[in-house]
Design an enzyme around this catalytic site. Structure first.
Site, PDB file in Angstrom:
ATOM      1  N   PHE A  15       0.828  -1.215   0.000  1.00 13.63           N
ATOM      2  CA  PHE A  15       0.000   0.000   0.000  1.00 13.63           C
ATOM      3  C   PHE A  15       0.865   1.270   0.000  1.00 13.63           C
ATOM      4  O   PHE A  15       0.762   2.111  -0.898  1.00 13.63           O
ATOM      5  CB  PHE A  15      -0.954  -0.038   1.209  1.00 13.63           C
ATOM      6  CG  PHE A  15      -1.505   1.305   1.609  1.00 13.63           C
ATOM      7  CD1 PHE A  15      -2.170   2.113   0.694  1.00 13.63           C
ATOM      8  CD2 PHE A  15      -1.357   1.758   2.928  1.00 13.63           C
ATOM      9  CE1 PHE A  15      -2.678   3.361   1.075  1.00 13.63           C
ATOM     10  CE2 PHE A  15      -1.856   2.990   3.306  1.00 13.63           C
ATOM     11  CZ  PHE A  15      -2.512   3.799   2.387  1.00 13.63           C
ATOM     12  N   ILE A  56      11.717  -4.205 -11.604  1.00 13.68           N
ATOM     13  CA  ILE A  56      11.253  -5.091 -10.528  1.00 13.68           C
ATOM     14  C   ILE A  56      12.215  -6.282 -10.453  1.00 13.68           C
ATOM     15  O   ILE A  56      12.496  -6.931 -11.450  1.00 13.68           O
ATOM     16  CB  ILE A  56       9.823  -5.621 -10.820  1.00 13.68           C
ATOM     17  CG1 ILE A  56       8.869  -4.471 -11.185  1.00 13.68           C
ATOM     18  CG2 ILE A  56       9.303  -6.435  -9.637  1.00 13.68           C
ATOM     19  CD1 ILE A  56       8.461  -3.573 -10.054  1.00 13.68           C
ATOM     20  N   TYR A 149       6.212  -7.152  17.508  1.00 17.64           N
ATOM     21  CA  TYR A 149       6.321  -6.245  16.363  1.00 17.64           C
ATOM     22  C   TYR A 149       7.026  -4.942  16.758  1.00 17.64           C
ATOM     23  O   TYR A 149       7.962  -4.481  16.093  1.00 17.64           O
ATOM     24  CB  TYR A 149       4.908  -5.956  15.848  1.00 17.64           C
ATOM     25  CG  TYR A 149       4.816  -5.107  14.605  1.00 17.64           C
ATOM     26  CD1 TYR A 149       4.789  -5.700  13.347  1.00 17.64           C
ATOM     27  CD2 TYR A 149       4.710  -3.717  14.688  1.00 17.64           C
ATOM     28  CE1 TYR A 149       4.671  -4.926  12.190  1.00 17.64           C
ATOM     29  CE2 TYR A 149       4.603  -2.940  13.542  1.00 17.64           C
ATOM     30  CZ  TYR A 149       4.580  -3.549  12.302  1.00 17.64           C
ATOM     31  OH  TYR A 149       4.472  -2.775  11.172  1.00 17.64           O
ATOM     32  N   ASN A 178      -0.842   5.790  12.058  1.00 15.17           N
ATOM     33  CA  ASN A 178      -1.701   4.923  11.246  1.00 15.17           C
ATOM     34  C   ASN A 178      -1.958   5.515   9.869  1.00 15.17           C
ATOM     35  O   ASN A 178      -2.733   6.465   9.734  1.00 15.17           O
ATOM     36  CB  ASN A 178      -3.050   4.739  11.956  1.00 15.17           C
ATOM     37  CG  ASN A 178      -2.891   4.047  13.294  1.00 15.17           C
ATOM     38  OD1 ASN A 178      -2.048   4.436  14.115  1.00 15.17           O
ATOM     39  ND2 ASN A 178      -3.668   3.025  13.521  1.00 15.17           N
ATOM     40  N   VAL A 192      -8.242   0.478  10.085  1.00 16.11           N
ATOM     41  CA  VAL A 192      -9.699   0.493  10.201  1.00 16.11           C
ATOM     42  C   VAL A 192     -10.392   1.363   9.156  1.00 16.11           C
ATOM     43  O   VAL A 192     -11.541   1.112   8.808  1.00 16.11           O
ATOM     44  CB  VAL A 192     -10.146   0.960  11.609  1.00 16.11           C
ATOM     45  CG1 VAL A 192      -9.660  -0.004  12.676  1.00 16.11           C
ATOM     46  CG2 VAL A 192      -9.688   2.374  11.908  1.00 16.11           C
ATOM     47  N   ARG A 216      -6.472   7.270  17.968  1.00 18.36           N
ATOM     48  CA  ARG A 216      -5.306   7.034  17.127  1.00 18.36           C
ATOM     49  C   ARG A 216      -4.982   8.288  16.311  1.00 18.36           C
ATOM     50  O   ARG A 216      -5.836   9.167  16.125  1.00 18.36           O
ATOM     51  CB  ARG A 216      -5.557   5.878  16.149  1.00 18.36           C
ATOM     52  CG  ARG A 216      -5.654   4.521  16.785  1.00 18.36           C
ATOM     53  CD  ARG A 216      -4.288   4.051  17.273  1.00 18.36           C
ATOM     54  NE  ARG A 216      -4.386   2.771  17.965  1.00 18.36           N
ATOM     55  CZ  ARG A 216      -4.710   2.636  19.251  1.00 18.36           C
ATOM     56  NH1 ARG A 216      -4.953   3.702  19.987  1.00 18.36           N
ATOM     57  NH2 ARG A 216      -4.762   1.438  19.804  1.00 18.36           N
ATOM     58  N   ARG A 274      -9.953  -5.463  22.806  1.00 21.86           N
ATOM     59  CA  ARG A 274      -8.768  -6.323  22.812  1.00 21.86           C
ATOM     60  C   ARG A 274      -7.743  -5.775  23.789  1.00 21.86           C
ATOM     61  O   ARG A 274      -7.459  -4.585  23.797  1.00 21.86           O
ATOM     62  CB  ARG A 274      -8.142  -6.371  21.406  1.00 21.86           C
ATOM     63  CG  ARG A 274      -8.986  -7.138  20.412  1.00 21.86           C
ATOM     64  CD  ARG A 274      -8.290  -7.203  19.074  1.00 21.86           C
ATOM     65  NE  ARG A 274      -8.066  -5.861  18.527  1.00 21.86           N
ATOM     66  CZ  ARG A 274      -7.613  -5.635  17.294  1.00 21.86           C
ATOM     67  NH1 ARG A 274      -7.304  -6.643  16.511  1.00 21.86           N
ATOM     68  NH2 ARG A 274      -7.445  -4.400  16.853  1.00 21.86           N
TER      69      ARG A 274
END
Lengths: 322, 322
Positions: A15, A56, A149, A178, A192, A216, A274
């Site tokens: 992305f 590439i 992470y 984010n 999200v 966030r 969570r």
């Protein structure tokens, strides 16, 4: 300034990578992208158009034999790739260490061997700090990640610094908040924003884990790209910068924005929170503003509109093909 | 408090390990030591005397199959082992990551599986901070190591914290300064103190890299042992403590002390300084003093005297055998 330089991009088909590669090509750079799997020319053409300056290379960035020839002759490396996600990295910490940490140190050694003099590394402003003691979070805030992470990102940062100190390879580490924008897919765990918009556009229920008050710092993809460009041009001694919008947005704020932009009849389903989520994360971006002479330009409403428009176009395209 | 508990010690046959194991046995603990190579009973007996509460397990701490059965039934783990040295770790960073970082995360996972509820981890106050911005260095000082050794120690610290946060395994990390004392050998790279003393006792020239004004914080082995005991007893929420003497000593100060204690005719040879050495490292130990209720008891002169006496005895023993 970047014109005619040759830049090696790891993760250049993801992305963020796609946007970065397009921006580099538009500035007249030569770009070499490493991809783990062979990508058909038609797909590359579809992503970037015909580009004489784009090459590439198929290979694994964690494999020195793949890397050494691929890097030869490049000036700078941009490392955007990761093999794990914050939410699942704790399930396989050893794999996280082996692939992302040992892999990136391997990359730095290969850069040293090929005399590549600069790396721009994408770190994570959302995970390296852990539970914030205060917001906004500056670069000097304690770093106590609560995911593998985040620990691995932090350790890579330290090796980048080490290679600058020992071998003079300039390191610029961007602790990104984010990111969101066109090109993210709504059915994958890339954040999200596209997920919420996709649900809203297709009349499905938006699932929120917790009460929706989790805060966030969301940054629009064009502001990420401009930060990476600023990092490429940066010649100073600082190595670590927060890159975000510098403001906080609740999940419920996103829903409210979508109600205004798409329609009031959006369905929301709240589920138990969570434990891994930190409650509030807003980055202090003043160091990047000062040293990199960079600032985010796109506010949340304008960014959201662009994503809605992009995803709505995709919906139309899907319907036309079905 | 520690009596009757069973403690697993990794690195229990090294310089620090031997002292720690003796101290634990003296307090009535059961001790299980993991050693990579099979050590003859006579050698163990020679190190510790006959000890019903001591068990030596042969195995590699980085190997889960060795660890799981070895850990079973223990209450606490003390991890003192390392496979690399600060001075040479940059020559093989990948090995450092694979063995010390991935290995210790493997250990933490094995502890979790075997329900071991506490780890005391020996980190490095001399390497995790990098070049100090100010001395004395407190635990909140920035951490920018200039060796792979320091980065890996720091990353292990972060995983210890993660395991405490996620799985409730209590972690106490001790950032140790330069330990010295009887049991160090003068012909190995375990620190300058025994090397200098050995040279002085045998009439050889002491080699000093640089001008001898490099400042270090030296801590006597008995003070290390008492800090580890305090860490074993600690029940609070803090995880990271500096452990040092809290004072600075120049290399030239050591030479001066030896001139007083051994004789004025000590030979010193100054050589070009190594770039990897930070110029000054003194730890701020006030957090450990407050939270662990611990303080170093042995000043440098008394400590040096003990090492001289121990190494002089060795010299005599060697001469008797030769």
């Amino acid at each position: 300034m970047l014109e005619n330089s040759e830049i090696f991009v790891i993760g250049g088909l993801g992305f963020i990578g796609c946007h970065v590669v397009r921006s580099l090509l538009a500035q007249g750079c030569k770009v070499r992208v490493m991809s783990r799997t062979k990508v058909p020319d038609a797909q590359i053409h579809n992503m970037f158009g015909y580009q004489a300056n784009l090459k590439i290379v198929t290979g694994d960035f964690t494999c020195k034999e793949d890397l050494l020839p691929a890097l030869a002759g490049c000036d700078t490396c941009i490392h955007l790739a990761t093999t794990t996600l914050p939410s699942t990295s704790n399930n396989n910490k050893i794999f996280d260490i082996q692939s992302n940490l040992a892999g990136t140190v391997q990359l730095l050694e290969a850069m040293r061997e090929q005399n590549i003099r600069k790396i721009v590394y994408l770190s994570s402003g959302g995970t390296v700090y852990g539970n914030p003691i205060h917001v906004p979070i500056s670069e000097t805030h304690p770093t106590n990640p609560i995911s593998s992470y985040g620990i691995v990102k932090l350790a890579v940062e330290k090796y980048c610094y080490l290679f600058q100190e020992l071998y003079g390879i300039q390191s610029v580490v961007l602790r990104l908040s984010n990111p969101y924008g066109p090109g993210q897919t709504g059915n994958r765990i890339q954040g999200v924003v596209p997920v919420f918009i996709e649900k809203a556009l297709t009349g499905k229920s938006i699932e929120i884990w917790g009460d929706g008050n989790v805060v966030r710092d969301y940054i629009y993809i064009d502001d990420v790209t401009s930060a990476i460009n600023a990092a490429l041009c940066y010649q100073g001694q600082e190595t670590v910068f927060n890159i975000g919008h510098g403001t906080g947005t609740r999940l419920n704020d996103i829903v409210d924005a979508l109600k205004v932009l798409i329609g009031q009849n959006i369905l929301v389903e709240y589920k138990p929170g969570r434990s891994l989520d930190v409650s509030k994360n807003i980055l202090d971006i003043s160091k990047a503003q000062k040293c990199l002479n960079w600032s985010p330009q796109v506010d949340f409403e304008a960014g959201i509109k662009a994503v809605i428009s992009s995803l709505a176009d995709e919906q139309v395209a899907k319907k036309e093909f079905s």
